[in-house]
Design a protein around this motif. Sequence first.
Motif, PDB file in Angstrom:
ATOM      1  N   ALA B 354       3.363  30.102 -35.124  1.00 30.34           N
ATOM      2  CA  ALA B 354       3.173  31.554 -35.181  1.00 30.34           C
ATOM      3  C   ALA B 354       4.162  32.214 -36.135  1.00 30.34           C
ATOM      4  CB  ALA B 354       3.297  32.156 -33.778  1.00 30.34           C
ATOM      5  N   ILE B 355       5.374  31.662 -36.256  1.00 27.53           N
ATOM      6  CA  ILE B 355       6.333  32.287 -37.172  1.00 27.53           C
ATOM      7  C   ILE B 355       6.381  31.549 -38.511  1.00 27.53           C
ATOM      8  CG2 ILE B 355       7.771  33.303 -35.353  1.00 27.53           C
ATOM      9  CD1 ILE B 355       9.754  30.963 -35.839  1.00 27.53           C
ATOM     10  N   GLY B 356       5.436  30.649 -38.725  1.00 23.27           N
ATOM     11  CA  GLY B 356       5.298  30.031 -40.041  1.00 23.27           C
ATOM     12  C   GLY B 356       6.257  28.900 -40.340  1.00 23.27           C
ATOM     13  N   VAL B 357       6.717  28.173 -39.299  1.00 23.61           N
ATOM     14  CA  VAL B 357       7.564  27.011 -39.546  1.00 23.61           C
ATOM     15  C   VAL B 357       6.678  25.766 -39.638  1.00 23.61           C
ATOM     16  CG1 VAL B 357       9.393  25.534 -38.590  1.00 23.61           C
ATOM     17  CG2 VAL B 357       9.558  28.022 -38.393  1.00 23.61           C
ATOM     18  N   ASP B 358       6.929  24.938 -40.658  1.00 22.36           N
ATOM     19  CA  ASP B 358       6.167  23.713 -40.842  1.00 22.36           C
ATOM     20  C   ASP B 358       6.424  22.750 -39.675  1.00 22.36           C
ATOM     21  OD1 ASP B 358       5.534  20.996 -41.713  1.00 22.36           O
ATOM     22  OD2 ASP B 358       5.268  21.872 -43.704  1.00 22.36           O
ATOM     23  N   PRO B 359       5.363  22.182 -39.060  1.00 26.63           N
ATOM     24  CA  PRO B 359       5.562  21.265 -37.917  1.00 26.63           C
ATOM     25  C   PRO B 359       6.415  20.041 -38.267  1.00 26.63           C
ATOM     26  CG  PRO B 359       3.240  21.827 -38.153  1.00 26.63           C
ATOM     27  CD  PRO B 359       3.938  22.428 -39.324  1.00 26.63           C
ATOM     28  N   VAL B 360       6.327  19.568 -39.514  1.00 27.90           N
ATOM     29  CA  VAL B 360       7.152  18.424 -39.917  1.00 27.90           C
ATOM     30  C   VAL B 360       8.631  18.835 -39.920  1.00 27.90           C
ATOM     31  CG1 VAL B 360       7.705  16.853 -41.816  1.00 27.90           C
ATOM     32  CG2 VAL B 360       5.325  17.345 -41.253  1.00 27.90           C
ATOM     33  N   HIS B 361       8.909  20.004 -40.473  1.00 29.21           N
ATOM     34  CA  HIS B 361      10.273  20.533 -40.503  1.00 29.21           C
ATOM     35  C   HIS B 361      10.801  20.708 -39.085  1.00 29.21           C
ATOM     36  CE1 HIS B 361      12.966  24.283 -41.187  1.00 29.21           C
ATOM     37  NE2 HIS B 361      13.699  23.193 -41.226  1.00 29.21           N
ATOM     38  N   PHE B 362       9.983  21.306 -38.221  1.00 33.73           N
ATOM     39  CA  PHE B 362      10.430  21.528 -36.842  1.00 33.73           C
ATOM     40  C   PHE B 362      10.707  20.199 -36.135  1.00 33.73           C
ATOM     41  CE2 PHE B 362       9.467  22.349 -32.260  1.00 33.73           C
ATOM     42  CZ  PHE B 362      10.642  23.043 -32.006  1.00 33.73           C
ATOM     43  N   GLY B 363       9.896  19.191 -36.436  1.00 34.55           N
ATOM     44  CA  GLY B 363      10.112  17.876 -35.830  1.00 34.55           C
ATOM     45  C   GLY B 363      11.505  17.346 -36.141  1.00 34.55           C
TER      46      GLY B 363
END
Lengths: 168, 430
Positions: B354-363
């Motif tokens: 929702a806030i535009g963070v890449d799922p790979v980055h968040f991982g």
Amino acid sequence: MPSTKHAYLRAMELLQALCMGFAALAIIGMTLIIAWSVYTRYWLNLGSFWAEPIAIMLAVQMTFFGAAACYRVGGHISIDVVTRLLPDNGMHRAAERLVDLLVMVLGLAMIWYGTGLVRTTWFQVYPEFQQIRVGLVYTAVPLSGLVTLLFAGERLVLGAPPSAGEAV
Amino acid sequence: MGGAVGPIILIGGLFLMILINVPVAYALGLASLATALYIGIPAEAVMLKASDGVDNFALLAIPFFVLAGAIMAQGGIAVRLVNLANVFVGFIRGGLAMVNILASMFFGGISGSSVADTSSIGSIMIPMMKRQGYDDAFSVNVTITSSTQGIIIPPSHNAIIYAYAAGGTVSIAQLFLAGIVPGVMVGVALMILSYILSVRRGYPKGELVPLGEAVRTMAGAFLGLLTVVIIVGGVIGGIFTATESAAIAVIYAFLVAAFAYRELRWREMPGMMVEVTKTVAMVMILIGFASSFAYLMTLMQIPAKVTGFFLTISDNRIVILLLINLMLLVLGMFMDMAPLILICTPILLPVMKAIGVDPVHFGIVMLLNLGIGLVTPPVGTTLFVGCAIGKVRVDEVARKLWPFWLTMFIVLMLVTYIPELALAIPHMFY
């Protein structure tokens, strides 16, 4: 009756070794099957359609029976910071008994609802193997539930098994 | 579905049971079961999800990685990696501390487990450091914090757990690539810190390794490190899936350990297999019951509600990322990595999207963050193993942990707020 107690303890030790041994062999089997399928595909140019589903079936069995054995040796992740703070020995014991009872409830639920699951899926077959019933794979749920129930009962009545301390 | 009571039974029940020391996997199963019965869906569904949760080809990579790492550790790879690291950094002031950190970086490429790294590299390095006059707690702290590199440096089975918990929308190859720079950053930052501390305390430096011996050492370690090349190269090149390359890595590791290093003892194999089986079954049953748990959370729309909640606090990316990092650091103090990845990913990933963070980055942020949790008291698996090997009291190590903690926190913040650190390499390939 110390002899009954001893016999139960021995039986549970055997059951634990069976589950652990079966799970360990399943891991070795899975590895060989997948490595073999890669070999046949790249060097012999043959796809082995059976490798993936069989390896996954082994993984499911390994998970449930291995986890039951893991429970007996105290190998699961759990958090004892709070229970360690409990002041008197009686409360500590009560908390331990409660945990054993809860695990027994889960074991019973796995037997009951797992059996339901096996029943409803018994007449489905895998697309790859017409002979193997889907329900057969799910038998791991009720059977490992029974093993977990027996282990939790042992812990409730006889306390933690002697081998449990070695596990980190 | 379930009104307000359903989510309370599910999440409240889970935490209550975890607090009284119910194994986390079983607490997930029991909370799901109680909720299913309360909201009136067939409880067979809980068992179905638990079993189907592990009925997944990508997850087979977990047992294979653990097995390959165990064979390598048993087969004498750790000594060779320590010698290799010694060639590169042993001659610097505080050399052994640096060797420890660099060896963990190499070992991370083979094992991916912080505990395995601490017990393999630590049992060689900690006694060696103590003999040369390094402080006990310092030696343990260097070992445990540097062992967290293995979680992010590819291949890592925790990255596979995250990809799975993210619902199959995150590519394992991208996660592997994204871990390289942050993983090396942890190592470099810790080396800088240990250099500063070593100069201040006058820790010794080692000898420069003569060229001939250096070449021999590198050749010895190369065979072992080729495992990483097989796995990572195979996955990224698209030749194998992660699962297939992990299975090949097991066979390769076995051949190297048995025939090249000749340190694998047949009588040690059953014991090793029991340890591997315990680790694997523990993680896999967690994944199974976490799938039941995630299914009920989705059914009651908990992730959507949590996203709404976070967005009412703030819609600022920087603030939300900070809040989530702090929350994970606190949770990580009490709980182990795999259960937290499995419980938190389905809840937090929608917030991130929702806030535009890449799922790979968040991982990568999550793996890095929960890695810190493994070394922080009161509950830290790696901390406990490190203290046991170093024969140092946990509270003494914990008291002297803060410079290391702070260093890792700085890296975490850099990786959180500069997404390119994680994403630059995957973007080169994809």
